[in-house]
Design a protein around this motif. Structure first.
Motif, mmCIF file in Angstrom:
data_model
loop_
_atom_site.group_PDB
_atom_site.id
_atom_site.type_symbol
_atom_site.label_atom_id
_atom_site.label_comp_id
_atom_site.label_asym_id
_atom_site.label_seq_id
_atom_site.Cartn_x
_atom_site.Cartn_y
_atom_site.Cartn_z
ATOM 1 N N PRO A 7 -90.424 90.383 -38.533
ATOM 2 C CA PRO A 7 -91.619 90.513 -39.950
ATOM 3 C C PRO A 7 -92.193 91.687 -39.263
ATOM 4 O O PRO A 7 -92.407 92.094 -37.908
ATOM 5 N N ILE A 8 -92.276 92.430 -40.512
ATOM 6 C CA ILE A 8 -93.917 93.661 -39.928
ATOM 7 C C ILE A 8 -94.767 93.046 -39.346
ATOM 8 O O ILE A 8 -95.214 92.287 -41.216
ATOM 9 N N PRO A 9 -95.965 93.175 -38.600
ATOM 10 C CA PRO A 9 -97.153 92.672 -38.986
ATOM 11 C C PRO A 9 -97.955 92.503 -40.057
ATOM 12 O O PRO A 9 -97.956 94.059 -40.539
ATOM 13 N N VAL A 10 -99.201 92.700 -41.352
ATOM 14 C CA VAL A 10 -99.564 91.820 -41.944
ATOM 15 C C VAL A 10 -98.964 92.649 -43.247
ATOM 16 O O VAL A 10 -98.703 91.192 -44.382
ATOM 17 N N LEU A 11 -97.493 93.241 -43.592
ATOM 18 C CA LEU A 11 -96.811 93.436 -44.729
ATOM 19 C C LEU A 11 -95.833 92.427 -44.703
ATOM 20 O O LEU A 11 -95.414 91.735 -43.753
ATOM 21 N N PRO A 12 -95.256 91.852 -46.016
ATOM 22 C CA PRO A 12 -94.478 90.581 -46.322
ATOM 23 C C PRO A 12 -92.901 91.425 -46.857
ATOM 24 O O PRO A 12 -92.075 90.782 -47.503
ATOM 25 N N VAL A 13 -92.920 92.695 -45.877
ATOM 26 C CA VAL A 13 -91.287 92.907 -45.359
ATOM 27 C C VAL A 13 -91.079 92.497 -43.526
ATOM 28 O O VAL A 13 -91.537 91.968 -42.966
ATOM 29 N N TYR A 14 -89.573 92.367 -43.968
ATOM 30 C CA TYR A 14 -88.487 92.053 -42.839
ATOM 31 C C TYR A 14 -87.815 93.377 -42.474
ATOM 32 O O TYR A 14 -86.478 93.849 -43.369
ATOM 33 N N VAL A 15 -87.161 93.566 -41.181
ATOM 34 C CA VAL A 15 -86.608 93.951 -40.622
ATOM 35 C C VAL A 15 -85.202 93.193 -39.969
ATOM 36 O O VAL A 15 -85.630 92.104 -39.557
ATOM 37 N N VAL A 16 -83.946 93.576 -41.020
ATOM 38 C CA VAL A 16 -83.025 92.217 -40.942
ATOM 39 C C VAL A 16 -82.189 93.356 -40.407
ATOM 40 O O VAL A 16 -81.227 93.808 -41.374
ATOM 41 N N ARG A 17 -81.297 92.633 -39.098
ATOM 42 C CA ARG A 17 -80.174 93.367 -38.402
ATOM 43 C C ARG A 17 -80.819 94.639 -38.135
ATOM 44 O O ARG A 17 -79.860 95.691 -38.516
ATOM 45 N N HIS A 73 -97.062 86.195 -49.043
ATOM 46 C CA HIS A 73 -98.071 87.584 -49.578
ATOM 47 C C HIS A 73 -98.564 87.870 -48.425
ATOM 48 O O HIS A 73 -97.866 87.925 -47.282
ATOM 49 N N PHE A 74 -99.500 88.756 -48.096
ATOM 50 C CA PHE A 74 -99.795 89.578 -46.543
ATOM 51 C C PHE A 74 -100.194 88.396 -45.872
ATOM 52 O O PHE A 74 -100.654 87.339 -46.315
ATOM 53 N N VAL A 75 -99.774 89.147 -44.183
ATOM 54 C CA VAL A 75 -100.376 88.200 -43.630
ATOM 55 C C VAL A 75 -100.405 86.524 -43.030
ATOM 56 O O VAL A 75 -99.797 86.533 -42.391
ATOM 57 N N VAL A 76 -100.805 85.816 -43.856
ATOM 58 C CA VAL A 76 -100.336 84.523 -44.509
ATOM 59 C C VAL A 76 -99.475 83.796 -44.656
ATOM 60 O O VAL A 76 -98.813 82.479 -44.104
#
Length: 224
Positions: A1-11, A32-35
């Motif tokens: 996961p990228i800090p703060v944002l709800p997006v992810y690096v997959v492979r 949601h953001f952060v949590v």
């Protein structure tokens, strides 16, 4: 996961190439953001499928991974649920009406700013989401949305003195959908029309607004 944002690096793929789907609709986020809490009430989530890289054509032109979530219709009878935590409030209501009409309403509001300010007084965060679902036999109407806003105060030196400014990171979306699902023997089909609005504002003030409308039709046949 990228800090703060709800997006992810997959492979190793770019986060922007991943696809998030909720009840067949593509959405910009499922969390949601952060949590990290979900944008759908957890008691309404029926399943969540994670495809790291291989999936069928129903997910369109996605080139990265896919996270696909499905919600369920309201349960029999009448149900209500309210949950209060230190930093957020959620509520859920379900009802079965005459003629087998089922309706569910859910909402979620987060206010973790006072906790975050104990660590960093220059950061403020709020988030929320809502959903309304109406089911009658194979017909489903849905309205849902999500809102996240992160504000960060900063100081900069100009004109011989320090001045304060506030940067805002905001992501929100809203969706409407009408969907028909049915099964006859080994054949199942789905048709749907959906529309929505997305807004993304980055630190520095750049903003993107998008309106969209689309439709889909899927047919599946299964043999022993």
């Amino acid at each position: 996961p990228i800090p703060v944002l709800p997006v992810y690096v997959v492979r190793g793929a770019s986060p922007g190439s991943n696809g998030f789907f909720l009840d067949g609709m593509r959405v910009p986020q499922l969390f949601h953001f952060v949590v990290g809490t979900g944008i759908a009430h957890p008691r309404l989530v029926d399943k969540l499928d994670f495809y790291p890289g291989t999936y069928d054509a129903t997910f369109g032109r996605t080139t990265g991974a896919v996270i696909n979530a499905e919600t369920r219709p309201a349960r029999d009878g009448y149900h209500a649920d309210v949950e209060l935590r230190l930093y957020d409030l959620s509520a859920l209501g379900e009802a079965t009406l005459p003629h087998d009409v089922r309706i569910s309403v859910a909402g979620h509001y987060g206010y973790p700013t006072f906790l975050i300010k104990l660590i960093n007084p220059d950061v403020a965060l709020q988030y929320g989401d809502y959903s309304l679902r109406l089911d009658w036999k194979g017909l489903t109407f849905e309205a849902l949305g999500s809102y996240d806003e992160l504000k960060v105060k900063r100081s900069f030196f100009t004109g011989g003195k320090f001045q304060d400014a506030e940067d805002t990171l905001r992501l929100q979306f809203h969706r409407l959908q009408a969907r028909w699902r049915d099964r006859k023997g080994n054949v199942s089909y789905e048709t749907a029309i959906h529309g929505g609005y997305d807004q993304f504002t980055t630190f520095g003030g750049a903003s993107v607004d998008k309106w969209s409308i689309g439709w889909r039709a899927n047919l599946r046949a299964r043999w022993n």
